[in-house]
Design a protein around this motif. Structure first.
Motif, short mmCIF file in Angstrom:
data_model
loop_
_atom_site.label_atom_id
_atom_site.label_comp_id
_atom_site.label_asym_id
_atom_site.label_seq_id
_atom_site.Cartn_x
_atom_site.Cartn_y
_atom_site.Cartn_z
N ALA A 259 0.81 -1.22 0.00
CA ALA A 259 0.00 0.00 0.00
C ALA A 259 0.84 1.26 0.00
N SER A 260 2.11 1.16 0.42
CA SER A 260 2.98 2.33 0.46
C SER A 260 3.87 2.45 -0.77
N GLY A 261 3.72 1.52 -1.70
CA GLY A 261 4.53 1.58 -2.91
C GLY A 261 5.84 0.84 -2.83
N ASN A 262 6.06 0.10 -1.75
CA ASN A 262 7.26 -0.73 -1.66
C ASN A 262 7.06 -2.02 -2.46
N THR A 263 8.13 -2.51 -3.05
CA THR A 263 8.04 -3.80 -3.74
C THR A 263 7.73 -4.89 -2.71
N ALA A 264 6.65 -5.59 -2.94
CA ALA A 264 6.20 -6.64 -2.00
C ALA A 264 7.01 -7.89 -2.26
#
Length: 442
Positions: A259-264
């Motif tokens: 949700a924060s734009g970090n690569t999951a």
């Protein structure tokens, strides 16, 4: 009957004391029967023990300004001396006095319960690592309020002295009584805040996180580094080159992000994806394709199996229709939408064929009327807008006996001028196409 000679010392005073505070203690010399040994007079070197140094900073207790463990000169009058005692560590101290020959350890010690002073600083931060972005912290995560000597300030109340949590990474702290602050009277229990049970959460950029704890009054502290892992995947993002030739391969990457734009990075293994957003070419009808993990081209709209590693996968995509495609993808639960799609401007491939459109009927020996066009196309039916007849002459013939005229320069049945085609289309009507010969269908 006078008292006998001194056989022991007795320390008396108050049984409670605040760390850093002082009290006056009395040291009495007594004989074997407990009488004050009045002949024990003058300066005596007395060494005190039984109380420990405070933890931070280490501060040794004193009597009459001299550290415990070091002889201090006290003047006895009629068997009695007094001195000011300062204790620093919160503990149950058993204060003993000795002159090297007699002491108070046979029933003459003073038991003192030392309590912490008021909070002046924060310390002893315990943080479990790793944690997950956007999820309440787990494990042991605590913050301790301390007095000036490093004792736990058991009476500390965050409602009277709020503590703001400031993250080192871009993002926000939440979940606490004041959002990113400790503001509740019950946040600290006996001087310790259990940040796990209080709901500490960080949402933002993943990486190495440290948290600064800043009280309204007093000295703050920076906690230890925490590895902050990305959260669960909430969307897919398609990236690649924004231009492409029809029928050619374009390397694209699909990345799962939280949700924060970090690569999951936890989004791994084989995933069934469906692509959309590009239309089929017209002649022949050819659907856009993506190459799956088995190196097979799979049409848009059909499930494509791709294997992700640490949240991303790279593959090849082929588009066939000239257009501005907005390539999207979904795994059925999360998708690429809006700005997460890839915009691709597809241009025509090299000239491959011609397409003609003629109005019927026409009149023998008269220039054609109506809409009569000839279109240069690539292998997929897209108009080749850059086609030039001067470098690729087009000869016009018919199935009827007669001649085609009105075209070309010196050669009436040949399109051979740079301007004969405009954006890939030749307007045969305006160019003057004419047939003179046998009438009929042809």
């Amino acid at each position: 009957i006078n008292p006998g000679a001194a056989t022991k010392l007795v320390v008396t005073g108050t049984g409670t004391q605040t760390a850093g505070g002082s009290q006056t203690v009395t040291i009495t010399a007594k004989d074997a029967d407990g009488n004050t040994a009045t002949t024990y007079t003058g300066a005596k070197n007395i060494t005190f023990s039984g109380a420990a140094a405070s933890p931070s900073p280490a501060t040794t207790p004193t009597v009459a300004g001299t550290n415990f463990g070091t002889a201090t000169s006290l003047t006895f009058t009629a068997g009695v001396a007094t001195g000011s005692m300062v204790l620093y560590k919160a503990e149950s101290a058993t204060v003993n006095a000795s002159d090297g020959t007699i002491n108070s350890n046979t029933g003459g010690t003073l038991n003192v319960t030392v309590s912490s002073s008021t909070m002046t600083k924060l310390g002893t931060v315990t943080m479990a690592s790793p944690q997950t972005n956007g999820t309440a912290f787990t494990g042991t995560n605590t913050l301790t309020a301390l007095d000036a000597y490093g004792n736990t300030a058991t009476g500390f109340d965050a409602s009277a002295n709020n503590i703001t949590l400031i993250p080192s990474l871009s993002g926000a702290i939440s979940g606490l009584s004041g959002g990113n602050k400790l503001t509740g009277s019950g946040d600290f229990v006996n001087g310790v805040a259990n940040l796990t049970s209080l709901g500490l959460t960080f949402t933002g950029v993943s990486g190495t996180l440290s948290i600064t704890f800043a009280p309204t009054s007093g000295t703050g502290i920076v906690g230890p580094n925490i590895t902050l892992n990305p959260g669960a995947a909430t969307k897919l993002v398609v990236t690649g080159t924004g231009t492409q030739t029809a029928g050619a391969s374009n390397s694209i990457t699909i990345t799962a992000k939280d949700a924060s734009g970090n690569t999951a990075t936890g989004y791994t293994g084989s995933k069934n994806l469906t692509f959309s957003g590009a239309t089929s070419s017209t002649a022949p009808v050819t659907t856009a394709k993506v190459t799956n993990s088995a190196a097979t081209d799979i049409a848009f709209g059909t499930t494509t199996a791709l294997t992700f590693a640490s949240g991303a996968v790279t593959t090849n995509m082929k588009l066939y229709n000239v257009e501005t495609a907005l390539v999207a993808v979904t795994d059925g639960a999360i998708s690429a939408a809006g700005a997460d799609r890839l915009s691709v401007a597809v241009s025509a491939a090299a000239f491959n064929k011609l397409a003609v459109s003629l109005t019927s009927p026409q009149t023998n020996g008269t220039a054609f009327t109506g809409t009569n066009t000839l279109t240069a196309q690539d292998a997929y039916g897209n108009t080749v807008t850059g086609f030039a007849a001067n470098t690729n002459n087009v000869t016009v013939t018919t199935s009827l006996t007669g001649t085609v005229s009105g075209l070309g320069s010196g050669v009436n049945n040949v399109l051979n001028q740079a301007g004969d085609f405009t954006s890939g289309v030749a307007n045969l009507t305006s160019l003057g196409l004419k047939f003179t010969g046998t009438s009929g269908a042809g």
